[in-house]
Design a protein around this motif. Sequence first.
Motif, mmCIF file in Angstrom:
data_model
loop_
_atom_site.group_PDB
_atom_site.id
_atom_site.type_symbol
_atom_site.label_atom_id
_atom_site.label_comp_id
_atom_site.label_asym_id
_atom_site.label_seq_id
_atom_site.Cartn_x
_atom_site.Cartn_y
_atom_site.Cartn_z
ATOM 1 N N LEU A 22 26.395 8.151 14.415
ATOM 2 C CA LEU A 22 25.382 7.692 15.517
ATOM 3 C C LEU A 22 23.706 8.121 15.581
ATOM 4 O O LEU A 22 22.573 7.374 15.751
ATOM 5 C CB LEU A 22 25.867 8.372 16.854
ATOM 6 C CG LEU A 22 25.043 7.550 18.353
ATOM 7 C CD1 LEU A 22 25.466 6.204 18.407
ATOM 8 C CD2 LEU A 22 25.495 8.770 19.683
ATOM 9 N N LEU A 26 21.214 5.156 15.164
ATOM 10 C CA LEU A 26 20.366 5.013 16.226
ATOM 11 C C LEU A 26 18.566 5.768 16.203
ATOM 12 O O LEU A 26 18.012 5.181 16.533
ATOM 13 C CB LEU A 26 20.059 6.116 17.538
ATOM 14 C CG LEU A 26 21.290 5.049 17.690
ATOM 15 C CD1 LEU A 26 22.149 5.789 19.679
ATOM 16 C CD2 LEU A 26 21.784 3.209 18.170
ATOM 17 N N LEU A 42 19.460 12.136 23.968
ATOM 18 C CA LEU A 42 19.213 10.730 24.079
ATOM 19 C C LEU A 42 18.451 10.658 25.510
ATOM 20 O O LEU A 42 18.832 10.251 26.200
ATOM 21 C CB LEU A 42 20.423 9.342 24.243
ATOM 22 C CG LEU A 42 21.162 9.621 22.613
ATOM 23 C CD1 LEU A 42 22.119 8.762 23.403
ATOM 24 C CD2 LEU A 42 20.343 9.217 21.437
ATOM 25 N N SER A 46 22.988 13.848 27.046
ATOM 26 C CA SER A 46 23.206 14.380 25.505
ATOM 27 C C SER A 46 24.723 13.490 25.554
ATOM 28 O O SER A 46 25.842 12.936 26.609
ATOM 29 C CB SER A 46 23.131 15.505 25.645
ATOM 30 O OG SER A 46 24.116 16.039 26.351
ATOM 31 N N LEU A 47 25.072 12.901 24.175
ATOM 32 C CA LEU A 47 26.455 12.959 23.579
ATOM 33 C C LEU A 47 27.083 13.921 23.207
ATOM 34 O O LEU A 47 26.332 14.345 21.912
ATOM 35 C CB LEU A 47 26.909 11.658 22.823
ATOM 36 C CG LEU A 47 26.433 9.939 23.651
ATOM 37 C CD1 LEU A 47 25.991 8.848 22.901
ATOM 38 C CD2 LEU A 47 27.050 10.169 24.651
ATOM 39 N N TYR A 61 30.416 2.154 24.361
ATOM 40 C CA TYR A 61 28.787 2.552 24.170
ATOM 41 C C TYR A 61 27.609 2.156 24.259
ATOM 42 O O TYR A 61 27.398 1.858 23.089
ATOM 43 C CB TYR A 61 29.023 4.256 23.531
ATOM 44 C CG TYR A 61 29.648 5.790 23.738
ATOM 45 C CD1 TYR A 61 29.805 6.309 25.473
ATOM 46 C CD2 TYR A 61 30.781 5.443 22.913
ATOM 47 C CE1 TYR A 61 30.807 7.236 25.076
ATOM 48 C CE2 TYR A 61 31.631 6.945 23.428
ATOM 49 C CZ TYR A 61 31.317 7.482 24.101
ATOM 50 O OH TYR A 61 32.481 8.190 24.037
ATOM 51 N N ALA A 62 27.233 1.995 25.594
ATOM 52 C CA ALA A 62 26.051 0.966 25.709
ATOM 53 C C ALA A 62 24.252 1.519 25.687
ATOM 54 O O ALA A 62 24.410 2.628 26.360
ATOM 55 C CB ALA A 62 25.605 0.120 26.286
ATOM 56 N N PHE A 63 23.512 1.054 24.576
ATOM 57 C CA PHE A 63 22.539 1.834 24.282
ATOM 58 C C PHE A 63 20.807 0.985 24.584
ATOM 59 O O PHE A 63 21.320 -0.284 23.769
ATOM 60 C CB PHE A 63 21.932 2.728 23.202
ATOM 61 C CG PHE A 63 22.789 3.599 22.660
ATOM 62 C CD1 PHE A 63 23.343 4.910 23.303
ATOM 63 C CD2 PHE A 63 23.651 3.521 21.770
ATOM 64 C CE1 PHE A 63 24.221 5.631 22.993
ATOM 65 C CE2 PHE A 63 24.800 4.038 21.567
ATOM 66 C CZ PHE A 63 25.580 5.291 22.257
ATOM 67 N N VAL A 65 17.380 -0.300 24.598
ATOM 68 C CA VAL A 65 16.312 0.170 23.436
ATOM 69 C C VAL A 65 15.409 -0.694 23.952
ATOM 70 O O VAL A 65 15.216 -1.703 24.143
ATOM 71 C CB VAL A 65 16.791 0.312 21.947
ATOM 72 C CG1 VAL A 65 18.242 1.693 22.303
ATOM 73 C CG2 VAL A 65 17.099 -1.330 21.475
ATOM 74 N N GLU A 69 12.307 -0.862 18.905
ATOM 75 C CA GLU A 69 14.156 0.347 17.773
ATOM 76 C C GLU A 69 14.334 -0.870 17.850
ATOM 77 O O GLU A 69 15.773 -0.160 16.863
ATOM 78 C CB GLU A 69 14.264 1.031 19.082
ATOM 79 C CG GLU A 69 13.873 1.828 19.597
ATOM 80 C CD GLU A 69 12.503 1.715 20.420
ATOM 81 O OE1 GLU A 69 11.152 2.288 20.445
ATOM 82 O OE2 GLU A 69 11.862 0.716 20.528
ATOM 83 N N LEU A 115 29.916 0.274 19.719
ATOM 84 C CA LEU A 115 28.585 0.959 20.018
ATOM 85 C C LEU A 115 27.704 -0.624 20.504
ATOM 86 O O LEU A 115 28.128 -1.505 20.186
ATOM 87 C CB LEU A 115 28.479 1.461 18.975
ATOM 88 C CG LEU A 115 29.299 2.944 18.597
ATOM 89 C CD1 LEU A 115 28.229 3.943 17.446
ATOM 90 C CD2 LEU A 115 28.704 3.686 19.979
ATOM 91 N N ILE A 117 23.874 -1.934 21.255
ATOM 92 C CA ILE A 117 22.331 -2.106 21.956
ATOM 93 C C ILE A 117 21.612 -3.076 22.373
ATOM 94 O O ILE A 117 22.533 -4.335 22.266
ATOM 95 C CB ILE A 117 21.252 -1.364 20.243
ATOM 96 C CG1 ILE A 117 21.679 -2.859 19.747
ATOM 97 C CG2 ILE A 117 21.780 -0.199 19.595
ATOM 98 C CD1 ILE A 117 20.908 -2.153 17.911
#
Length: 124
Positions: A22, A26, A42, A46-47, A61-63, A65, A69, A115, A117
């Motif tokens: 990860l 990322l 992050l 934190s993960l 898990y969604a991020f 960005v 990025e 995952l 993004i």
Amino acid sequence: MTVRLNHTIVRSRDKGEAAGFLAEILGVAEPAPYGPFLVVQLGEVSLDFADERGPIAPQHYAFLVGEPEFDAIFGRIRERGLDYWADPFRQRPGEINTNDGGRGVYWLDPNGHILEIITRPYGG
């Protein structure tokens, strides 16, 4: 005090492999040990990766960005030859989505966690 997510535990067969995967994808700092965990920081969240002996229930898990990025992360996904999809149900392989005027893509980590993004929050 405002309620905010601080951390969550990510179950994995090999926390080193999963946390390293990860962080590398990322483009964030290498995981740091904290007790029995390997922590991927992050921002304020934190993960915390932990080894699991039994079956792993896949999580999502969604991020969120920025556009630069997204390009960098998506480039690393493609460089590794990872499968990716435009949707969480994996019905649109090899595509990205443009939901809410942004871009998004899904892929799997070594434990089957989904995952994602995105460059724009959903519904925004």
